[in-house]
Design a protein around this motif. Structure first.
Motif, PDB file in Angstrom:
ATOM      1  N   ARG A  23     -45.756 -11.163 -41.831  1.00 17.48           N
ATOM      2  CA  ARG A  23     -44.610 -11.056 -40.664  1.00 17.48           C
ATOM      3  C   ARG A  23     -43.249 -11.359 -41.255  1.00 17.48           C
ATOM      4  O   ARG A  23     -42.243 -10.758 -40.791  1.00 17.48           O
ATOM      5  CB  ARG A  23     -44.955 -12.450 -39.958  1.00 17.48           C
TER       6      ARG A  23
ATOM      7  N   GLN B 299     -44.827  -9.493 -33.949  1.00 16.65           N
ATOM      8  CA  GLN B 299     -44.880  -9.170 -35.222  1.00 16.65           C
ATOM      9  C   GLN B 299     -46.281  -9.278 -36.131  1.00 16.65           C
ATOM     10  O   GLN B 299     -46.540  -9.635 -37.176  1.00 16.65           O
ATOM     11  CB  GLN B 299     -43.904  -9.753 -36.272  1.00 16.65           C
ATOM     12  N   PHE B 300     -47.353  -9.007 -35.089  1.00 13.86           N
ATOM     13  CA  PHE B 300     -48.739  -8.952 -35.697  1.00 13.86           C
ATOM     14  C   PHE B 300     -49.319  -7.628 -35.514  1.00 13.86           C
ATOM     15  O   PHE B 300     -49.944  -7.289 -34.796  1.00 13.86           O
ATOM     16  CB  PHE B 300     -49.615  -9.983 -34.670  1.00 13.86           C
ATOM     17  N   TYR B 301     -48.699  -6.670 -36.431  1.00 12.59           N
ATOM     18  CA  TYR B 301     -49.119  -5.369 -36.246  1.00 12.59           C
ATOM     19  C   TYR B 301     -50.521  -5.168 -36.440  1.00 12.59           C
ATOM     20  O   TYR B 301     -51.077  -3.966 -35.676  1.00 12.59           O
ATOM     21  CB  TYR B 301     -48.149  -4.366 -37.173  1.00 12.59           C
TER      22      TYR B 301
ATOM     23  N   TYR C 278     -42.322  -8.173 -43.077  1.00 12.87           N
ATOM     24  CA  TYR C 278     -42.373  -6.944 -42.336  1.00 12.87           C
ATOM     25  C   TYR C 278     -43.036  -5.846 -43.072  1.00 12.87           C
ATOM     26  O   TYR C 278     -42.765  -4.532 -43.336  1.00 12.87           O
ATOM     27  CB  TYR C 278     -41.213  -6.163 -41.698  1.00 12.87           C
ATOM     28  N   VAL C 279     -44.244  -6.243 -43.919  1.00 13.42           N
ATOM     29  CA  VAL C 279     -44.866  -5.220 -44.496  1.00 13.42           C
ATOM     30  C   VAL C 279     -46.442  -5.556 -44.428  1.00 13.42           C
ATOM     31  O   VAL C 279     -46.774  -6.533 -44.240  1.00 13.42           O
ATOM     32  CB  VAL C 279     -44.494  -5.355 -46.167  1.00 13.42           C
ATOM     33  N   ARG C 280     -46.980  -4.278 -44.821  1.00 13.90           N
ATOM     34  CA  ARG C 280     -48.487  -4.289 -44.598  1.00 13.90           C
ATOM     35  C   ARG C 280     -49.221  -5.244 -45.693  1.00 13.90           C
ATOM     36  O   ARG C 280     -49.007  -5.518 -46.704  1.00 13.90           O
ATOM     37  CB  ARG C 280     -49.134  -3.050 -44.915  1.00 13.90           C
TER      38      ARG C 280
ATOM     39  N   TRP D  51     -51.032  -8.532 -42.011  1.00 17.48           N
ATOM     40  CA  TRP D  51     -49.617  -8.138 -41.965  1.00 17.48           C
ATOM     41  C   TRP D  51     -48.495  -9.236 -42.225  1.00 17.48           C
ATOM     42  O   TRP D  51     -48.913 -10.293 -41.774  1.00 17.48           O
ATOM     43  CB  TRP D  51     -49.219  -7.563 -40.476  1.00 17.48           C
TER      44      TRP D  51
ATOM     45  N   ARG E  81     -53.330  -6.862 -35.384  1.00 17.65           N
ATOM     46  CA  ARG E  81     -53.903  -7.261 -34.283  1.00 17.65           C
ATOM     47  C   ARG E  81     -53.465  -6.298 -33.092  1.00 17.65           C
ATOM     48  O   ARG E  81     -54.342  -5.736 -32.192  1.00 17.65           O
ATOM     49  CB  ARG E  81     -53.491  -8.485 -33.770  1.00 17.65           C
TER      50      ARG E  81
END
Lengths: 348, 430
Positions: A92, A313-315, A95-97, A90, A317
C-alpha cells in the motif's frame, strides 16, 4: 479513427498477398501473349481479382475488428490483469504489487462480513429494480404501441430520464430522500405519518436506490420493447380480434411470445446492469466516506470493489472481490437466459 | 470453412497470449524510489504545481513568475481534496504524470512518511524553526528526512451563535463564553442547560465533529509510535462513550451530509469546533450575509486546551525532473511572509512561527463573526496546542471507520454494538 484501422490493414494485406497467396492458374497462359500493353492490363485485372477475393475474405473481419480490439484493450485485458492481481499481495505504501499469495485474497474476501453484506444488498437492490423495471417497461411499451395522439412526444418523454446524467439524477433524488430535510419526508409528515429514514433503514434505502435505477432505465427498456412490438405483424392482431380476443388477451398471447428474443436480451442486460449498480449508492451516501452508509447498509458489491481497491488500496482483495462478482454475474446471466427461454417457449 | 475456423482459433489464442504477456509486463513499471534524471527547464517549459480547494496562490505565483523569468510556474487547481487524492494515488501508482510540487492534505502525510523513498528530502538547515513543531514532526521520517513543507494549520477555537446563547439565557460576550467552556465537562454540561432552554436547536453541529475535536487531543488515537494499530486505548473508548452519551445535543446528522448543511438554517447550531478554515463552511451553510437575527462570534477557547484540525503540505516527488527548482519554489511559498498574504486572502491560518506574530495576521478581524479578532484568537489557539496526535499510515482510514461508528450511534445503533463493528472494520484494514 476506428475506420482508418481496417483501411490501412487492408492495404497492407493486398500488398503482400502475391507472395503468400497462390497465383491463379488462369493467369499463366496470358503471360506468353505478345502485346505488352495487353499483358499489363491483364496483370492489373488479375491483381484486382486477387484483391477483391481477399477483400471478400478479410473485410468482414476487419470491419468487426475495431470492437474486438477495443474489447481486448478495455475488457479482456483488465479482466485477466485483475485475475493476476487477485492472487498477489499489494504494497500500500509504494503502490506496487507484492508477492504471490495464492487464493488468500479470495478467502479473505469471502470471510469479510462487509462483503457478504454487500452481496445481500446487491441482490436486494437488483430484485427491487430489475423485476419491476422489466414488467413496467413491457406495459409502457404495450401502451405506446397503441394509436396515441402525439406518439413521438410520449415516446421521447419516456426516454428523457435516460438522458439525465446519473450523478445529476442522484443529486435530485438525494434531496428528495434526505432523512430530515427531504421533500418526500416533508410530504409524509404533512399527511401525519412518520418520516422514513431513507439513509438509515436498510430496506428503505434499497427501495430509494432501486427507485433511481428504475427511473433511469425503465424508459430505455420500454423503447427497446416498443421497437420489437412494432415488428409484430398487424394482421395477427386483426385475426385475433375477429376471433374475439380482447386487448389483454392479444397482448399476452401474441405480443409477448413474439418479442421473446428481445425479452431475453433485456432481461439479461438488466441483470448484468442491476448487479453492477454503483453510482446511485455511491452518491446516495452523502457523508464524506461514501461507502454505502455508516453500517454499509446500502453498499453494493461494485462499490465494495471500488472502496477496497481505489480508496483503501488493497488491490489484491478488490480484484478477488471483482472476480467473485464476475463469476456470480455470469452464473446468473446463464440461469436467466435458460429460464427466460424455457418460460417464453412454453407460452408460445 | 474449416481452415478459417482453425486460423480464428489461432488468432484468438495469439491475442490471449499477447495480453497475458502485456499483463506481466505491466506489473514491472519504473522503480518509483529512483530519482528521475534532472534536467534544466526548457524555453516555454514550466514548473508544475497541483493544489486543491483554495490555497490562495494565484497572486503569489504571479509574483514569483515576475521575479524568476527562468523558472516559470504553472498551477493546476483541483476542486476538492478527495478528488485530488484519488487522482494522486493513480499517478503515484503509475509513477507518471505527477507535478513537480504536490499539495497534500495533512491527514495524508503519514502515507508520504511511510514511503520516504518516493519523495525528495526537503530538509535544510536554514529552515529550522520555521514551522510550529507539530507541523514539522508530522512530515519528518524516522531517519530525519523532511518530506513536506507545511502551508497552513488548523488551530481550533469555538464558533458560537450569540443570538441562540442569549435565547438560552447564557452569556453572549466572547470572554464570558470562553470562561464557560474551558473543559469538555463544562462544554457538555452547558450543552445540557442550553438544550433544556432551547430544545429545538442543536448545541453542536455533529457528533462526528465533536469526536474529531476530542480525538485531536489524544496522543495516540489509533496507532502506536511504531505504527502498530491499537484501538484499545481507554482514551479512545472514552471519546467514543462521551460522544455516544450526548448524541441528543447534536443534529444526529453526519458531518458534511445534506442534513448537516441544512441543520444550520433549520434547527440552528449553537456551537461549532472551529479551525480557521471552518469559518468559510459556516458562512456558506448559514448564508452570507447571515439571516436576520443570526449572529455568529468566535470565543478564544477550546475545551480541554488546544487542538489542531487540518492544514496542508507541499511535497516534491522523486519523479520530478526539476527537484531543486521545485524545492526552492515550495520553500518560498511556505515562507512566513507568503503565508501571511494567503491568510489575508483566504483565511487559511499560517503554520509558520513568524507569521503568527505578523502584524497583518494579528490585526485581522472577521466581520461575519461580529468583528471578532480572528487573527489574534487563532494565534492564541495555536500557542495553546500541547498535544499533537500521532498519525500513522492508517490514520485517515481508521478515522473514517471511527466516524462511521459515531454516525451509527447517531442513527440509533446501540453504542456497544457499533463499537464491535468498528473493531472488525479496523481489523479489515490490516
Amino acid at each position: 479513427m476506428t475506420q482508418q484501422v481496417p483501411d490501412s490493414r487492408a492495404g497492407e494485406v493486398t500488398a503482400t498477398s502475391p507472395a503468400s497467396g497462390s497465383p491463379t492458374p488462369a493467369g499463366r497462359p496470358h503471360r506468353t501473349e505478345p502485346s505488352a500493353s495487353d499483358d499489363a492490363a491483364r496483370r492489373r485485372l488479375l491483381r484486382r481479382q486477387r484483391r477483391s477475393r481477399w477483400d471478400l475474405k478479410l473485410s468482414p473481419y476487419l470491419y468487426v475488428s475495431p470492437f474486438f480490439i477495443l474489447f481486448a484493450l478495455v475488457g479482456l485485458f483488465p479482466l485477466l490483469y485483475t485475475g493476476f492481481l487477485a492472487v498477489h499481495d499489494w504494497n500500500r505504501a509504494y503502490y506496487v504489487r507484492g508477492d504471490f499469495v495464492g487464493l488468500d485474497n479470495f478467502v479473505w474476501v469471502l470471510k469479510d462480513p462487509v462483503f457478504r453484506t454487500s452481496l445481500v444488498n446487491t441482490f436486494s437492490i437488483f430484485l427491487m429494480s430489475s423485476v419491476p423495471q422489466v414488467l413496467l417497461a413491457v406495459s409502457i411499451a404495450g401502451l405506446l404501441d397503441t394509436r396515441l395522439r402525439g406518439r413521438t412526444f410520449w415516446r421521447m418523454s419516456v426516454l428523457l430520464p435516460f438522458v439525465v446524467a446519473p450523478a445529476a439524477a442522484v443529486l435530485i433524488f438525494g434531496s428528495l430522500f434526505a432523512d430530515q430535510s427531504g421533500v418526500v419526508n416533508g410530504f409524509l409528515r404533512e399527511l401525519g405519518l412518520d418520516g422514513i429514514r431513507w439513509h438509515v433503514d436498510r430496506w428503505w434505502s434499497h427501495l430509494a436506490i432501486a427507485g433511481m435505477v428504475n427511473w433511469r432505465w425503465t424508459g430505455y427498456n420500454a423503447l427497446i420493447f416498443l421497437a420489437a412490438m412494432q415488428a409484430v405483424p398487424r394482421d395477427l392482431y386483426e385475426a385475433a380480434a375477429l376471433d374475439g380476443a380482447g386487448r389483454v388477451r392479444q397482448f399476452l398471447s401474441i405480443t409477448l411470445p413474439l418479442i421473446r428474443p428481445t425479452m431475453v436480451f433485456v432481461i439479461v442486460t438488466s441483470t448484468i446492469g442491476g448487479l453492477q449498480v454503483f453510482t446511485e449508492p455511491r452518491l446516495f451516501d452523502d457523508t464524506p466516506s461514501r461507502e454505502g452508509g455508516a453500517d454499509h447498509q446500502f453498499m453494493t458489491t461494485t462499490l465494495y470493489v471500488y472502496v477496497k481497491g481505489i480508496e483503501d488500496q488493497f488491490y489484491g482483495r478488490a480484484s478477488a472481490a471483482a472476480w467473485i462478482l464476475f463469476l456470480i454475474i455470469v452464473a446468473i446471466a446463464v440461469l436467466n437466459f435458460t429460464l427466460t427461454r424455457l418460460l417464453t417457449r412454453r407460452s408460445a | 470453412m474449416h481452415q478459417i475456423r482453425r486460423s480464428t482459433r489461432l488468432l484468438a489464442s495469439a491475442a490471449v497470449a499477447s495480453l497475458v504477456l502485456a499483463t506481466s509486463a505491466c506489473g514491472s513499471g519504473d522503480d518509483p524510489t529512483k530519482s528521475a534524471e534532472q534536467k534544466k527547464l526548457d524555453d516555454g517549459e514550466a514548473l508544475t504545481i497541483t493544489t486543491f480547494g483554495e490555497f490562495g496562490y494565484d497572486a503569489l505565483i504571479e509574483e514569483w513568475n515576475a521575479a524568476h523569468p527562468d523558472v516559470q510556474v504553472k498551477q493546476t487547481k483541483v476542486g476538492k481534496w478527495d478528488t485530488w487524492k484519488a487522482d494522486l494515488q493513480t499517478k503515484l501508482q503509475a509513477n507518471k504524470g505527477l507535478p513537480d510540487v504536490v499539495a497534500v492534505e495533512g491527514d495524508f502525510m503519514p502515507a508520504l512518511v511511510a514511503a520516504p523513498e518516493r519523495w525528495v528530502d526537503l530538509s535544510s538547515d536554514d529552515l529550522a524553526g520555521r514551522w510550529l513543531d507539530f507541523k514539522t514532526e508530522a512530515a519528518t521520517t524516522a531517519d530525519g528526512a523532511l518530506v513536506g513543507y507545511a502551508t497552513d494549520a488548523g488551530p481550533e477555537a469555538i464558533c458560537y451563535r450569540a443570538d441562540l446563547f442569549e435565547k438560552a439565557g447564557l452569556p453572549t460576550d466572547r470572554a464570558e463564553v470562553a470562561a464557560l467552556l474551558g473543559t469538555w465537562d463544562d462544554f457538555f454540561a452547558t450543552g445540557e442547560k442550553f438544550k433544556k432552554a432551547v430544545p429545538e436547536a442543536n448545541w453542536y453541529d455533529a457528533s462526528g465533529s465533536v469526536a474529531q475535536a476530542m480525538l485531536n487531543q489524544v496522543e495516540f488515537p489509533f496507532e502506536q509510535a511504531d505504527n502498530t494499530v491499537d484501538v484499545s486505548s481507554p482514551e479512545l473508548r472514552q471519546v467514543f462513550d462521551t460522544v455516544a452519551e450526548h448524541v441528543d445535543l447534536g443534529s444526529r446528522a453526519a458531518q458534511w451530509s445534506a442534513d448537516w448543511t441544512a441543520s444550520f438554517t433549520k434547527a440552528g447550531v449553537a456551537t461549532v469546533a472551529c479551525p480557521g478554515w471552518m469559518r468559510a463552511n459556516i458562512k456558506s451553510n448559514q448564508g452570507d450575509p447571515a439571516p436576520d437575527g443570526v449572529q455568529w462570534d468566535i470565543a478564544d477557547v477550546f475545551p480541554g486546551g488546544g487542538g489542531n484540525w487540518g492544514g496542508s503540505y507541499l511535497a516534491v516527488p522523486k519523479s520530478s525532473t526539476h527537484q531543486d527548482d521545485a524545492q526552492q519554489f515550495a520553500s518560498w511559498l511556505t515562507a512566513p511572509e507568503q503565508q501571511a498574504k494567503v491568510f489575508a486572502v483566504t483565511g487559511n491560518f499560517p503554520s509558520q512561527v513568524e507569521a503568527l506574530a505578523d502584524p497583518s495576521v494579528l490585526a485581522a478581524t472577521d466581520p461575519y463573526f461580529n468583528d471578532a479578532p480572528a487573527g489574534e484568537i487563532f494565534s492564541n489557539r495555536a500557542a495553546a496546542i500541547t498535544v499533537q496526535p500521532y498519525h500513522g499510515p492508517l490514520y485517515s482510514d481508521i478515522l473514517q471507520k471511527f466516524q462511521d461508528a459515531i454516525n451509527r450511534v447517531d442513527q440509533g445503533t446501540d453504542p456497544d454494538k457499533s463499537w464491535e463493528t468498528f473493531l472488525s472494520d479496523v481489523a479489515a484494514l490490516q
